[in-house]
Design an enzyme around this catalytic site. Structure first.
Site, short mmCIF file in Angstrom:
data_model
loop_
_atom_site.label_atom_id
_atom_site.label_comp_id
_atom_site.label_asym_id
_atom_site.label_seq_id
_atom_site.Cartn_x
_atom_site.Cartn_y
_atom_site.Cartn_z
N ALA A 20 0.74 -1.32 0.12
CA ALA A 20 -0.08 0.01 -0.12
C ALA A 20 0.83 1.38 -0.07
CB ALA A 20 -0.86 -0.04 1.29
N GLY A 21 2.19 1.21 -0.51
CA GLY A 21 2.98 2.29 -0.54
C GLY A 21 2.52 3.19 -1.80
N ASN A 22 3.41 3.79 -2.37
CA ASN A 22 3.30 5.01 -3.51
C ASN A 22 2.38 4.32 -4.58
OD1 ASN A 22 4.44 6.94 -2.17
ND2 ASN A 22 6.44 6.72 -3.14
N ARG A 100 17.64 -1.91 -10.68
CA ARG A 100 16.80 -2.68 -10.07
C ARG A 100 17.51 -4.11 -9.61
NH1 ARG A 100 15.11 -0.34 -14.93
NH2 ARG A 100 13.32 0.85 -14.76
N SER A 131 6.85 -5.48 -8.75
CA SER A 131 8.02 -5.33 -7.74
C SER A 131 9.20 -5.56 -8.71
CB SER A 131 7.94 -6.40 -6.51
OG SER A 131 6.65 -6.07 -5.88
N HIS A 187 12.97 -5.85 -17.72
CA HIS A 187 12.67 -4.38 -17.49
C HIS A 187 14.08 -3.85 -16.72
CE1 HIS A 187 10.68 -1.14 -16.20
NE2 HIS A 187 10.52 -1.38 -14.87
#
Ligand code: APR
Length: 320
Positions: A20-22, A100, A131, A187
């Site tokens: 529930a972060g950014n 990453r 993530s 990615h």
């Protein structure tokens, strides 16, 4: 392609957001505005207040923005039970100077717990992983849940393509709405902006821009996430959330959109047994089809190089 019982016939869709972060908060906001379904925002017990607070704030916003969704914050997996879609942002984001891949050890541990939660509580869900490092995280999520590969995918290509589209639009002085572009591969630094498929409403972009400027834009795209991390000390969240919601919407509304996503390959593009960014069709069957497009020899070589980097990361995660 697999078909499942449509749980929505019993009511609204349910979307579980893990983290529930950014990005999680923005995902909840977008799902609510589009009335995609009821939303559960799950975080760790120490952050349960954050999850509950964001949920309440967003429910209250419905009275102003004109949407009506139930949004619940929680630290209890039981609240995610029966979710139609799960979007995973649990984990730590990058700080300036980090790649990453530097997040692997920390986020792998988190992903293992989260994937088990999904398996236990949301066995029918379509899962979208955000993530990082993305391609290794989605691999691990698929491995632990054991879900059919059509129901586990990763969000990266839509975001990377959006970055490419914006930079091209600004360079050419045209609306970003008219620029279509596709970024494939992992990615990370080895992502492959496929310039042969870039168009401005069908006009090949190569007719409109010099090779040097195009190369500079390709380079900026590949470093596009890092540019934002450097500016604000943490990673992007508006565009990543919008990209994942486009994928979720295509699934829930059976839109059959063609989107570049991290999907499991079984020989397409000459790649076996790996999650990597390729064009796919997303509909009610999940990732219904991997679309194999013709690539130039150079693009194919770049995709192979990217696949090798992703494979290395997956091998590293197997050792952790
Ligand atoms: N279960 C649920 N939530 C978790 C767990 C867990 N096991 N572990 C961590 N979280 C939560 C954190 O408490 C935090 O609230 O995940 C949230 C992540 O939010 P942010 O730190 O704001 O990160 P965000 O910008 O949302 O990015 C999340 O997505 O793009 C990637 O690289 C990015 O890996 C990062 C992830």
């Amino acid at each position: 392609m697999e078909h499942k019982t449509d749980s929505r016939s019993h009511g609204r869709s349910k979307i579980a957001l893990i983290g529930a972060g950014n990005i999680g908060g923005e995902l909840a906001a977008l799902c609510a505005r589009k009335e995609l379904g009821d939303v559960v925002l799950l975080d760790i017990p120490e952050k349960e207040g954050l999850a509950k607070g964001k949920a309440l704030d967003l429910e209250q916003n419905g009275a102003i923005a004109g949407y009506d969704c139930n949004i619940r914050g929680t630290a209890n997996w039981a609240d995610c039970a029966g979710a139609d879609v799960v979007i995973v942002t649990a984990g730590v984001p990058r700080k300036p100077g980090m790649s990453r891949d530097d997040l692997l050890a920390t986020n792998l541990k988190i992903m293992r717990g989260v994937a088990q939660g999904i398996k236990d509580h949301c066995p029918q869900a379509f899962v979208i992983v955000i993530s990082n490092p993305l391609d290794a995280m989605v691999w691990e999520c698929a491995r632990i849940t054991g879900f059919p590969h059509a129901r586990v995918c990763g969000m990266a290509g839509v975001l990377d393509s959006a970055r490419f589209q914006l930079f091209l639009a600004r360079e050419l002085g045209v609306s970003v709405k008219d620029v279509r572009a596709m970024v494939l591969g992992g990615h990370g630094d080895t992502m492959v902006p496929v310039t042969s498929y870039c168009t401005v409403n069908g006009v090949p972009v190569r007719q409109l821009i010099s090779p040097e400027r195009l190369a500079a834009i390709v380079e900026r795209t590949a470093a596009g996430g890092g540019e934002i991390v450097k500016l604000m000390g943490t990673s992007a969240y508006y565009a990543p959330a919008a990209a994942a919601v486009a994928m979720a919407e295509s699934y829930l509304r059976d839109q059959k959109r063609l989107l570049p996503c991290a999907a499991y390959l079984t020989g397409q593009y000459g790649i076996h047994d790996l999650y990597i960014g390729v064009p796919v069709i997303i509909g009610r069957g999940g990732v219904e089809r991997v679309v194999e497009v013709e690539l130039t020899a150079e693009e194919r070589a770049l995709l192979e190089r990217s696949a090798a980097a992703v494979r290395e990361l997956v091998e590293a995660s197997k050792r952790l």
